[in-house]
Design an enzyme around this catalytic site. Structure first.
Site, PDB file in Angstrom:
ATOM      1  N   ASN A  11      22.958  11.819 117.046  1.00  0.00           N
ATOM      2  CA  ASN A  11      24.346  11.344 117.063  1.00  0.00           C
ATOM      3  C   ASN A  11      25.269  12.539 116.803  1.00  0.00           C
ATOM      4  O   ASN A  11      25.154  13.202 115.764  1.00  0.00           O
ATOM      5  CB  ASN A  11      24.499  10.264 115.978  1.00  0.00           C
ATOM      6  CG  ASN A  11      25.902   9.709 115.911  1.00  0.00           C
ATOM      7  OD1 ASN A  11      26.873  10.448 115.998  1.00  0.00           O
ATOM      8  ND2 ASN A  11      26.027   8.410 115.735  1.00  0.00           N
ATOM      9  N   HIS A  14      29.912  13.699 114.453  1.00  0.00           N
ATOM     10  CA  HIS A  14      30.555  14.505 113.415  1.00  0.00           C
ATOM     11  C   HIS A  14      30.820  15.941 113.836  1.00  0.00           C
ATOM     12  O   HIS A  14      31.497  16.680 113.123  1.00  0.00           O
ATOM     13  CB  HIS A  14      29.807  14.369 112.094  1.00  0.00           C
ATOM     14  CG  HIS A  14      29.891  12.945 111.617  1.00  0.00           C
ATOM     15  ND1 HIS A  14      31.100  12.344 111.338  1.00  0.00           N
ATOM     16  CD2 HIS A  14      28.953  11.978 111.483  1.00  0.00           C
ATOM     17  CE1 HIS A  14      30.889  11.071 111.012  1.00  0.00           C
ATOM     18  NE2 HIS A  14      29.596  10.826 111.101  1.00  0.00           N
ATOM     19  N   HIS A  47      29.606   7.356 119.158  1.00  0.00           N
ATOM     20  CA  HIS A  47      30.330   6.122 118.801  1.00  0.00           C
ATOM     21  C   HIS A  47      31.806   6.324 119.113  1.00  0.00           C
ATOM     22  O   HIS A  47      32.482   7.122 118.460  1.00  0.00           O
ATOM     23  CB  HIS A  47      30.116   5.867 117.304  1.00  0.00           C
ATOM     24  CG  HIS A  47      30.733   4.601 116.796  1.00  0.00           C
ATOM     25  ND1 HIS A  47      30.609   4.195 115.497  1.00  0.00           N
ATOM     26  CD2 HIS A  47      31.491   3.648 117.402  1.00  0.00           C
ATOM     27  CE1 HIS A  47      31.253   3.054 115.317  1.00  0.00           C
ATOM     28  NE2 HIS A  47      31.808   2.708 116.466  1.00  0.00           N
ATOM     29  N   ARG A  49      34.959   5.019 118.468  1.00  0.00           N
ATOM     30  CA  ARG A  49      35.587   4.042 117.567  1.00  0.00           C
ATOM     31  C   ARG A  49      36.944   3.636 118.115  1.00  0.00           C
ATOM     32  O   ARG A  49      37.595   4.388 118.843  1.00  0.00           O
ATOM     33  CB  ARG A  49      35.748   4.635 116.166  1.00  0.00           C
ATOM     34  CG  ARG A  49      34.425   4.909 115.464  1.00  0.00           C
ATOM     35  CD  ARG A  49      34.667   5.329 114.024  1.00  0.00           C
ATOM     36  NE  ARG A  49      35.061   4.206 113.214  1.00  0.00           N
ATOM     37  CZ  ARG A  49      34.259   3.564 112.356  1.00  0.00           C
ATOM     38  NH1 ARG A  49      33.014   3.971 112.180  1.00  0.00           N
ATOM     39  NH2 ARG A  49      34.686   2.534 111.674  1.00  0.00           N
ATOM     40  N   ARG A  53      38.663   8.223 115.807  1.00  0.00           N
ATOM     41  CA  ARG A  53      38.740   9.212 114.724  1.00  0.00           C
ATOM     42  C   ARG A  53      37.819  10.411 114.959  1.00  0.00           C
ATOM     43  O   ARG A  53      38.035  11.472 114.416  1.00  0.00           O
ATOM     44  CB  ARG A  53      38.448   8.576 113.371  1.00  0.00           C
ATOM     45  CG  ARG A  53      37.001   8.210 113.175  1.00  0.00           C
ATOM     46  CD  ARG A  53      36.738   7.755 111.765  1.00  0.00           C
ATOM     47  NE  ARG A  53      37.347   6.476 111.491  1.00  0.00           N
ATOM     48  CZ  ARG A  53      36.880   5.612 110.574  1.00  0.00           C
ATOM     49  NH1 ARG A  53      35.850   5.954 109.836  1.00  0.00           N
ATOM     50  NH2 ARG A  53      37.441   4.444 110.384  1.00  0.00           N
ATOM     51  N   GLU A  74      27.691   3.790 121.377  1.00  0.00           N
ATOM     52  CA  GLU A  74      27.938   2.826 120.289  1.00  0.00           C
ATOM     53  C   GLU A  74      29.367   2.352 120.364  1.00  0.00           C
ATOM     54  O   GLU A  74      30.292   3.167 120.502  1.00  0.00           O
ATOM     55  CB  GLU A  74      27.747   3.496 118.932  1.00  0.00           C
ATOM     56  CG  GLU A  74      26.328   3.694 118.529  1.00  0.00           C
ATOM     57  CD  GLU A  74      26.256   4.297 117.134  1.00  0.00           C
ATOM     58  OE1 GLU A  74      27.268   4.344 116.419  1.00  0.00           O
ATOM     59  OE2 GLU A  74      25.171   4.747 116.784  1.00  0.00           O
ATOM     60  N   THR A 105      29.831   3.146 109.521  1.00  0.00           N
ATOM     61  CA  THR A 105      29.451   1.758 109.788  1.00  0.00           C
ATOM     62  C   THR A 105      28.697   1.226 108.575  1.00  0.00           C
ATOM     63  O   THR A 105      27.555   1.591 108.338  1.00  0.00           O
ATOM     64  CB  THR A 105      28.568   1.692 111.057  1.00  0.00           C
ATOM     65  OG1 THR A 105      29.185   2.502 112.056  1.00  0.00           O
ATOM     66  CG2 THR A 105      28.448   0.281 111.550  1.00  0.00           C
ATOM     67  N   GLU A 155      18.748  -2.421 116.425  1.00  0.00           N
ATOM     68  CA  GLU A 155      18.649  -1.222 115.596  1.00  0.00           C
ATOM     69  C   GLU A 155      18.796  -1.658 114.151  1.00  0.00           C
ATOM     70  O   GLU A 155      19.809  -2.258 113.778  1.00  0.00           O
ATOM     71  CB  GLU A 155      19.729  -0.200 115.981  1.00  0.00           C
ATOM     72  CG  GLU A 155      19.621   1.047 115.114  1.00  0.00           C
ATOM     73  CD  GLU A 155      20.359   2.252 115.660  1.00  0.00           C
ATOM     74  OE1 GLU A 155      20.491   2.378 116.901  1.00  0.00           O
ATOM     75  OE2 GLU A 155      20.801   3.065 114.839  1.00  0.00           O
ATOM     76  N   HIS A 198      20.795   5.278 110.409  1.00  0.00           N
ATOM     77  CA  HIS A 198      21.932   5.388 109.499  1.00  0.00           C
ATOM     78  C   HIS A 198      21.513   6.027 108.192  1.00  0.00           C
ATOM     79  O   HIS A 198      20.653   5.496 107.488  1.00  0.00           O
ATOM     80  CB  HIS A 198      22.624   4.050 109.216  1.00  0.00           C
ATOM     81  CG  HIS A 198      24.079   4.257 108.896  1.00  0.00           C
ATOM     82  ND1 HIS A 198      24.511   4.703 107.686  1.00  0.00           N
ATOM     83  CD2 HIS A 198      25.185   4.156 109.665  1.00  0.00           C
ATOM     84  CE1 HIS A 198      25.821   4.846 107.695  1.00  0.00           C
ATOM     85  NE2 HIS A 198      26.258   4.531 108.898  1.00  0.00           N
TER      86      HIS A 198
HETATM   87  N1  PXP Z   1      22.906   4.186 114.226  1.00  0.00           N
HETATM   88  C1  PXP Z   1      24.080   3.543 114.248  1.00  0.00           C
HETATM   89  C2  PXP Z   1      24.151   2.203 114.916  1.00  0.00           C
HETATM   90  C3  PXP Z   1      25.252   4.118 113.695  1.00  0.00           C
HETATM   91  O1  PXP Z   1      26.420   3.441 113.728  1.00  0.00           O
HETATM   92  C4  PXP Z   1      25.166   5.406 113.156  1.00  0.00           C
HETATM   93  C5  PXP Z   1      26.390   6.072 112.617  1.00  0.00           C
HETATM   94  O2  PXP Z   1      27.343   6.199 113.616  1.00  0.00           O
HETATM   95  C6  PXP Z   1      23.922   6.055 113.158  1.00  0.00           C
HETATM   96  C7  PXP Z   1      22.802   5.411 113.682  1.00  0.00           C
HETATM   97  C8  PXP Z   1      23.753   7.430 112.618  1.00  0.00           C
HETATM   98  O3  PXP Z   1      23.992   7.448 111.237  1.00  0.00           O
HETATM   99  P1  PXP Z   1      24.084   8.818 110.483  1.00  0.00           P
HETATM  100  O4  PXP Z   1      25.218   9.580 111.083  1.00  0.00           O
HETATM  101  O5  PXP Z   1      24.311   8.428 109.072  1.00  0.00           O
HETATM  102  O6  PXP Z   1      22.765   9.533 110.688  1.00  0.00           O
END
Ligand code: PXP
Length: 253
Positions: A11, A14, A47, A49, A53, A74, A105, A155, A198
């Site tokens: 992901n 960030h 994602h 959003r 952001r 996402e 999330t 998930e 997550h």
């Molecule tokens: N899976 C989902 C559905 C999420 O919403 C997120 C965060 O956007 C992640 C995985 C990844 O989480 P993290 O950034 O904490 O590793």
């Protein structure tokens, strides 16, 4: 069950968070996504959003054009996001809950209470060829509802498991891990493909990767943070190594 190779989705949200802190073009999440792919990511997760952001519409355009592998898009279950997904037709769409005020999330989607609307919401996405995944807690009621609305994938939210670990609350962590393990098997028995994610880190990924029904992990924040110290490629490769090690129970994996 056979130990199939666990997929890693990276992901890159960030990277966009850091870029947006200054409002310019650097660092570029599309470049990060390509680097992650080169380092062994099986897919990229982003994602979009509602408040934009981090990831922007232009980032999604860029990812769709540049990626060699699949994009896991996402999004919240809103009309605006559905239109964007139907325009791009990414490989996968993961439906997540979204609150403006949250930092990330925070919980899984409440599917059981919104079953009818969600069933109608995901049908066109499935018809467009997207694999629809629902981000939920390890809760049998939610899994059954996800199955009933026609999702192909769930998930499981690993955030609570990771938080308990970080806080040193190991009994609560182990209870959460037991629930994730049991619910992964339950979802699999219904024919759902099981993903998880997550908050996962090098310290917490092993027991989740070892759950045999889990086919994919989506990991972002920790990897982007760790890449400050070792670079994104090496950070992804180390996660891949730990996942393979946990999966096969072989430290030489
Ligand atoms: N899976 C989902 C559905 C999420 O919403 C997120 C965060 O956007 C992640 C995985 C990844 O989480 P993290 O950034 O904490 O590793």
């Amino acid at each position: 069950m056979a130990q199939t190779r666990l997929r890693l989705g990276v992901n890159i949200d960030h990277v966009a968070t850091v870029r947006n802190a200054r409002g310019g073009a650097y660092p570029d999440p599309v470049r990060a996504a390509k680097l992650a792919e080169e380092a062994g990511a099986d897919g990229i997760t982003a994602h979009l959003r509602e408040d934009r952001r981090h990831i922007t519409d232009a980032d999604i355009d860029g990812l769709m054009a540049a990626l060699a592998g699949p994009l896991n898009f996402e999004m919240a279950a809103t009309d605006e996001m559905q239109k964007i997904a139907l325009r791009h037709k990414p490989h996968a769409v993961c439906i997540v809950p979204e609150k403006r005020q949250e930092r990330t999330t925070e919980g899984g989607l409440e599917v059981a209470r919104d079953e009818n609307r969600l069933a109608h919401f995901i049908a066109p996405l499935r018809d467009a060829g997207c694999r629809v995944s629902i981000f939920i807690a390890a809760d049998q009621k939610q899994i059954e509802a996800a199955h009933r609305i026609g999702a192909e994938v769930i998930e499981l939210h690993t955030g609570a498991y990771c938080d308990y670990h970080a806080e040193g609350e190991f009994e609560a962590r182990d209870r959460e891990l037991a629930a994730l393990t049991e619910m992964a098997a339950f979802a699999h028995s219904l024919g759902l493909e099981v993903h998880a994610g997550h908050g996962l880190t090098y310290d917490t990924v092993g027991p989740i990767a070892a759950i045999p029904e889990v086919m994919e992990l989506n990991i972002g924040h920790f990897l982007i943070g760790e890449s400050v110290f070792r670079g994104l490629g090496p950070a992804v490769k180390e996660m891949r190594r730990l996942m393979d090690e946990a999966r096969t129970g072989n430290s030489e994996a």
